[in-house]
Design a protein around this motif. Structure first.
Motif, mmCIF file in Angstrom:
data_model
loop_
_atom_site.group_PDB
_atom_site.id
_atom_site.type_symbol
_atom_site.label_atom_id
_atom_site.label_comp_id
_atom_site.label_asym_id
_atom_site.label_seq_id
_atom_site.Cartn_x
_atom_site.Cartn_y
_atom_site.Cartn_z
ATOM 1 N N GLN A 30 -21.543 24.866 17.000
ATOM 2 C CA GLN A 30 -20.796 24.473 15.802
ATOM 3 C C GLN A 30 -21.377 25.080 14.532
ATOM 4 O OE1 GLN A 30 -21.186 20.268 16.274
ATOM 5 N NE2 GLN A 30 -19.601 20.107 17.849
ATOM 6 N N VAL A 31 -22.700 25.186 14.477
ATOM 7 C CA VAL A 31 -23.323 25.717 13.263
ATOM 8 C C VAL A 31 -23.019 27.209 13.108
ATOM 9 C CG1 VAL A 31 -25.532 26.224 12.187
ATOM 10 C CG2 VAL A 31 -25.120 23.974 13.120
ATOM 11 N N ILE A 32 -23.029 27.942 14.199
ATOM 12 C CA ILE A 32 -22.674 29.361 14.116
ATOM 13 C C ILE A 32 -21.231 29.507 13.650
ATOM 14 C CG2 ILE A 32 -22.312 31.467 15.467
ATOM 15 C CD1 ILE A 32 -24.697 30.663 17.178
ATOM 16 N N ALA A 33 -20.344 28.663 14.193
ATOM 17 C CA ALA A 33 -18.943 28.711 13.769
ATOM 18 C C ALA A 33 -18.811 28.371 12.289
ATOM 19 C CB ALA A 33 -18.119 27.742 14.618
ATOM 20 N N ALA A 34 -19.568 27.396 11.826
ATOM 21 C CA ALA A 34 -19.501 27.006 10.412
ATOM 22 C C ALA A 34 -19.973 28.136 9.510
ATOM 23 C CB ALA A 34 -20.338 25.751 10.177
ATOM 24 N N LEU A 35 -21.027 28.817 9.893
ATOM 25 C CA LEU A 35 -21.513 29.952 9.104
ATOM 26 C C LEU A 35 -20.463 31.055 9.038
ATOM 27 C CD1 LEU A 35 -25.218 30.189 10.354
ATOM 28 C CD2 LEU A 35 -24.506 29.743 8.002
ATOM 29 N N GLN A 36 -19.824 31.320 10.153
ATOM 30 C CA GLN A 36 -18.812 32.376 10.177
ATOM 31 C C GLN A 36 -17.597 31.996 9.349
ATOM 32 O OE1 GLN A 36 -18.317 32.840 14.440
ATOM 33 N NE2 GLN A 36 -19.838 34.490 14.549
ATOM 34 N N ARG A 37 -17.153 30.735 9.440
ATOM 35 C CA ARG A 37 -16.001 30.298 8.636
ATOM 36 C C ARG A 37 -16.300 30.383 7.147
ATOM 37 N NH1 ARG A 37 -15.834 25.971 12.259
ATOM 38 N NH2 ARG A 37 -16.625 24.579 10.629
ATOM 39 N N ALA A 38 -17.540 30.039 6.789
ATOM 40 C CA ALA A 38 -17.923 30.043 5.373
ATOM 41 C C ALA A 38 -18.066 31.450 4.820
ATOM 42 C CB ALA A 38 -19.222 29.267 5.185
ATOM 43 N N GLY A 39 -18.132 32.449 5.687
ATOM 44 C CA GLY A 39 -18.282 33.824 5.232
ATOM 45 C C GLY A 39 -19.712 34.208 4.927
ATOM 46 N N TYR A 40 -20.664 33.581 5.623
ATOM 47 C CA TYR A 40 -22.074 33.908 5.392
ATOM 48 C C TYR A 40 -22.303 35.396 5.640
ATOM 49 C CZ TYR A 40 -27.130 34.076 6.108
ATOM 50 O OH TYR A 40 -28.463 34.406 6.051
ATOM 51 N N ALA A 41 -22.887 36.075 4.666
ATOM 52 C CA ALA A 41 -23.027 37.524 4.725
ATOM 53 C C ALA A 41 -24.342 37.983 5.333
ATOM 54 C CB ALA A 41 -22.881 38.105 3.315
ATOM 55 N N GLY A 42 -25.299 37.064 5.519
ATOM 56 C CA GLY A 42 -26.571 37.457 6.100
ATOM 57 C C GLY A 42 -26.474 37.618 7.609
ATOM 58 N N ARG A 43 -27.598 37.923 8.208
ATOM 59 C CA ARG A 43 -27.641 38.150 9.655
ATOM 60 C C ARG A 43 -27.795 36.812 10.377
ATOM 61 N NH1 ARG A 43 -31.719 42.278 12.969
ATOM 62 N NH2 ARG A 43 -30.559 42.175 14.961
ATOM 63 N N ILE A 44 -26.982 36.605 11.401
ATOM 64 C CA ILE A 44 -27.090 35.412 12.240
ATOM 65 C C ILE A 44 -27.710 35.815 13.565
ATOM 66 C CG2 ILE A 44 -25.854 33.487 13.302
ATOM 67 C CD1 ILE A 44 -23.610 33.924 11.279
ATOM 68 N N LEU A 45 -28.727 35.079 13.982
ATOM 69 C CA LEU A 45 -29.453 35.355 15.218
ATOM 70 C C LEU A 45 -29.362 34.137 16.121
ATOM 71 C CD1 LEU A 45 -32.602 36.750 13.409
ATOM 72 C CD2 LEU A 45 -30.892 38.159 14.568
ATOM 73 N N ALA A 46 -29.030 34.339 17.377
ATOM 74 C CA ALA A 46 -28.938 33.239 18.333
ATOM 75 C C ALA A 46 -30.136 33.271 19.274
ATOM 76 C CB ALA A 46 -27.644 33.333 19.132
ATOM 77 N N VAL A 47 -30.697 32.093 19.548
ATOM 78 C CA VAL A 47 -31.830 31.989 20.473
ATOM 79 C C VAL A 47 -31.479 30.953 21.532
ATOM 80 C CG1 VAL A 47 -34.278 31.444 20.746
ATOM 81 C CG2 VAL A 47 -33.479 32.580 18.659
ATOM 82 N N ARG A 61 -33.777 35.586 24.123
ATOM 83 C CA ARG A 61 -34.238 34.540 25.029
ATOM 84 C C ARG A 61 -35.339 33.675 24.428
ATOM 85 N NH1 ARG A 61 -32.533 35.179 30.277
ATOM 86 N NH2 ARG A 61 -31.500 37.164 30.746
ATOM 87 N N ASP A 62 -36.077 34.208 23.449
ATOM 88 C CA ASP A 62 -37.242 33.500 22.924
ATOM 89 C C ASP A 62 -37.409 33.821 21.445
ATOM 90 O OD1 ASP A 62 -40.518 33.608 22.485
ATOM 91 O OD2 ASP A 62 -39.835 31.942 23.730
ATOM 92 N N ILE A 63 -38.000 32.895 20.727
ATOM 93 C CA ILE A 63 -38.243 33.104 19.298
ATOM 94 C C ILE A 63 -39.047 34.366 19.053
ATOM 95 C CG2 ILE A 63 -39.442 32.147 17.281
ATOM 96 C CD1 ILE A 63 -38.763 29.350 18.425
ATOM 97 N N ARG A 64 -40.035 34.591 19.904
ATOM 98 C CA ARG A 64 -40.919 35.753 19.705
ATOM 99 C C ARG A 64 -40.237 37.072 20.012
ATOM 100 N NH1 ARG A 64 -43.450 31.380 21.390
ATOM 101 N NH2 ARG A 64 -45.358 30.690 20.347
ATOM 102 N N ALA A 65 -39.039 36.996 20.604
ATOM 103 C CA ALA A 65 -38.292 38.217 20.891
ATOM 104 C C ALA A 65 -37.388 38.629 19.735
ATOM 105 C CB ALA A 65 -37.450 38.025 22.152
ATOM 106 N N LEU A 66 -37.322 37.817 18.688
ATOM 107 C CA LEU A 66 -36.481 38.147 17.544
ATOM 108 C C LEU A 66 -36.957 39.446 16.897
ATOM 109 C CD1 LEU A 66 -36.141 34.594 15.932
ATOM 110 C CD2 LEU A 66 -34.308 35.917 17.026
ATOM 111 N N PRO A 67 -36.046 40.281 16.423
ATOM 112 C CA PRO A 67 -36.444 41.583 15.861
ATOM 113 C C PRO A 67 -37.237 41.479 14.564
ATOM 114 C CG PRO A 67 -34.099 41.175 15.518
ATOM 115 C CD PRO A 67 -34.586 40.104 16.440
#
Length: 756
Positions: A30-47, A61-67
């Motif tokens: 739901q939070v990812i959907a809310a960010l997209q609906r709001a037009g958030y322009a920053g980068r969204i990362l899923a873990v 797969r893991d926090i430490r794998a984030l770029p």
């Protein structure tokens, strides 16, 4: 990005959703959907453990794998997993984390231990945590939406709320109105980021014009009000406090606790900080909106804080007419009700000049009422322009400081004829421009507010608050009248940090034998700070009383025991006793009565002896002077009517104790002047005015004593006999915060001292 420690949290360039899910029923989706609906322009990362993308967002797969370290993370994971996740995020370099999970301090000891782990993880890694148990955060100007719900347009109302439902109500209602929402944050349990830090951020957030707060409690109330005092000097802060009912714990130990419960303490700090407090949920947004759009009022606060009900209506302390509120309606009932409500709130009505009244009469016709309230009496039904003209003329009157319009505005086209719509739109333009040109606050009440017709929407766009409830509209006017003009620079207020201790005594404190001070011990503490006491003598037993001489005049005998906070009710006080033999007999009888009273109630404290003092002349008034350390707030002063009926009278004022403990005569005058029975103290009803300087000296002695001795939790004098030429304390009590051993203070003692 704003230059504030929380800027990366509220203005993030990237957001990681830890616990991202493809299941639309879960927060991680739901939070990812809310960010997209709001037009958030920053980068969204899923873990998530599977590394599966969500709504097209790349997953890891893991926090430490984030770029790269995200500025902000939303942790959609159960409570037991949260501390380790937050620690890992902090070690990676994330600036902040929003934790919605429940099951922490609010869930009991195990949850409290888990919350302590979370706090430690935040402190160790310097990541800032909002929550846990938070509904999330929103920044409409950054298109950041971590709550869900409808997309909000960028606005000007900052919201802090410990209730997600209250916040959603505020956000959706504000979004439909002229103010809109700028930033929302739910502080939750305040495990790391506290209310005061969030308020400080909003205070410096340029798009935010007003701040609405719903609070049930504070981790650090004193720091919140210290910050609020600065923020409120720049923009209005409106607070609705939940949990206002008075607790009974302190009432069992002192009269001060009975007449100054936690909500009274909250109100005292809020008033001192310059906050506006409302007591109904429907007032919060309306009052914040009115204050956000209102120009500085020429009302009570702007005139130096003189009470509106002191002297003649609209006159300040120097007798200068500073105007009042003009009530204008197109129906007599609403005008009358508004005038009644304003009078009950102590807000004066303006005196309209003869020229204004004559002009209104010529304009509106003989049926109109041209005093104050003004009633246009149907004159605008066919021509809304007449309503605008009447408002313009009222605004021109030199006595008009604020204007409330009540009744049909905005609804003429709906009620009478759609042909009136264009005229009504032109009329509201004139009304808004006239108020703006004269810098006079205007609040509009309309029966048609819920229909949101075009004229009312236009008024909102022009910065005129429109309210559907007359009572709420009046509350908004009251808030505007009483709010001081915004001002910059350092605060001149007296709210201090809770750990401040200032002042010193002239002698060491007495030994304390238990958690509650006996009267002898309390007197000894206060005597070292020049509290003016009656000439009491402590007698440990009947033999000591029989040895007294010079007691032929009427005396008072009081049993001394920490188990008798209310001695009169126990029969442990005797008045008008003459001679040693009669005093000895009174002692036996009072001791027996006290022992029966304590036995019936299971009280185990012993009888230490008795105090014997000459009976004093009847005072002009019996007052209560008390001070205590309120948890989370710091030292507070209570001053009001005392005596044995103190709780029945319930007429006292509470105020933050000044940092040095010194209570000025001006402060005493202000506090006592606000009491219901104030005329009895200032020479009204045939009584002599009390010596306010002497009352201030007694209050200062008590305040300086508490400030100088952090081992004391509370001190109280009840009653303080106030005369026209002095004041004497005739009873004292107190309690301690922790054990201490000191020397015995100055008090004449006959027999063994009760401090064992």
């Amino acid at each position: 990005m704003s230059a504030h420690p929380l800027s990366r949290v509220f203005e993030p360039r990237s957001v990681a959703i830890v616990g991202a899910s493809a299941d639309p029923h879960k927060r991680g989706h739901q939070v990812i959907a809310a960010l997209q609906r709001a037009g958030y322009a920053g980068r969204i990362l899923a873990v998530n453990p599977r590394g599966e993308s969500v709504l097209g967002v790349e997953a890891f797969r893991d926090i430490r794998a984030l770029p790269a370290p995200p500025d902000l993370a939303y942790v959609a994971r159960p409570a037991p997993a949260v501390p380790d996740i937050v620690r890992a995020l902090g070690e990676l370099g994330a600036a902040g984390a929003v934790v919605p999970a429940v099951g922490f301090r609010e869930a009991g000891p195990e949850g409290a231990a888990l919350e302590a782990e979370l706090t430690r993880a935040a402190l160790d890694t310097a990541i800032r945590v909002i929550g846990p148990n938070t509904s999330g955060i929103v920044n409409t100007h950054h298109r950041l939406q971590l709550v869900g719900g409808p997309v909000l347009s960028p606005g000007a109302l900052g919201i802090l709320s410990q209730s997600g439902n209250v916040a959603l109500d505020l956000m959706t209602t504000a979004d439909a109105g002229p103010l809109g929402v700028s930033v929302y944050a739910g502080p939750g349990n305040e495990a790391d980021v506290r209310f005061d830090e969030l308020l400080e951020f909003l205070g410096g957030h340029r798009p935010t014009r007003a701040i609405a707060v719903y609070a049930e409690g504070f981790v650090n109330a004193a720091e919140f009000f210290r910050v609020a005092e600065t923020v409120a000097r720049r923009k209005p802060v409106v607070v609705l406090k939940g949990g206002r009912s008075r607790g009974g714990g302190l009432a069992a130990l002192s009269h001060t606790g009975a007449v100054a419960g936690p909500y009274e303490v909250f109100l005292a700090f809020a008033h001192e900080a310059g906050l506006t407090v409302v007591e109904r949920s429907d007032e919060l947004l309306a009052v914040a909106t009115a204050l956000a759009f209102a120009p500085p009022s020429r009302g009570a606060a702007a005139a130096g804080g003189a009470r509106a009900d002191e002297g003649t209506p609209g006159a300040d302390a120097g007798g200068v007419d500073r105007g009042g509120v003009v009530v204008l309606s197109d129906g007599g009932g609403h005008g009358t009700l508004a005038a009644d409500a304003l009078g009950a709130a102590g807000v004066p009505l303006a005196r309209l000049s003869a020229d204004t009244r004559s002009a209104l009469r010529d304009m509106l016709g003989p049926a109109a009422a041209t005093g104050n309230p003004i009633d246009v009496a149907g004159a605008a039904d066919r021509d809304p322009g007449l309503l605008a003209a009447a408002i313009e003329r009222a605004l021109e009157d030199p006595g008009c400081s604020t204007l409330i319009v009540a009744g049909l505005p905005g609804g003429y086209a709906l009620r009478f004829s759609s042909d009136l719509l264009d005229a009504e739109l032109r009329a509201v333009e004139r009304i808004a421009r006239a108020a703006e040109a004269r810098s006079i606050p205007l609040v509009m009440h309309s029966l048609y507010a819920q229909h949101a017709p075009a004229p009312l929407r236009r008024l909102g766009e022009l910065g005129v608050p429109v309210v559907g409830s007359l009572d709420v509209a009046v509350r908004a006017v009251e808030a505007v009248w009483n709010r001081p003009p915004a001002r910059g620079g350092p605060s001149a207020g007296g709210i201090r940090r809770p750990d401040a201790h200032a002042g010193s005594g002239t002698a060491e404190a007495p030994e304390m034998a238990g958690a509650i001070l006996s009267e002898v011990e309390a007197r000894a503490f206060l005597a070292a700070f020049d509290m003016p006491f009656d000439a009491a003598i402590f007698c440990a037993d009947e033999a000591a009383i029989r040895s007294l001489d010079g007691v032929d005049a009427p005396h008072v005998l009081k049993i001394v025991s920490t188990g008798l906070p209310h001695r009169t009710a126990a029969g442990a006080v005797r008045l008008g006793v003459r001679g040693a033999e009669d005093l000895a007999r009174a002692f036996r009888e009072c001791r027996a009565a006290a022992e029966r009273y304590m036995a019936e109630r299971g009280l185990t404290a012993g009888i230490d002896g008795a105090l014997v003092a000459p009976q004093l002349p009847a005072p002009s008034a019996q007052l209560l002077v008390g001070a205590r350390r309120e948890p989370g707030y710091g030292p507070v002063l209570t001053l009001g009517f005392g005596g044995t009926e103190v709780e029945l009278l319930d007429d006292a004022a509470t105020h933050p104790l000044p940092a040095d403990g010194v209570v000025t005569e001006a402060l005493v005058r202000r506090l006592l002047g606000g009491l219901r029975l104030a005329p009895l103290l200032f020479g009204g009803h045939g009584s002599a005015a009390v010596d306010l300087g002497a009352v201030a000296a007694a209050a200062s002695a008590l305040g300086r004593c508490l400030t100088a001795h952090p081992e004391l939790a509370s001190l109280e004098v009840n009653p303080l006999f106030a005369y026209h030429d002095g004041a004497l304390a005739v009873d004292a009590s107190g309690s301690r915060a922790e054990h201490g051993t000191h020397t015995v203070g100055p008090l004449r003692v006959v027999g063994p001292h009760p401090a064992r």
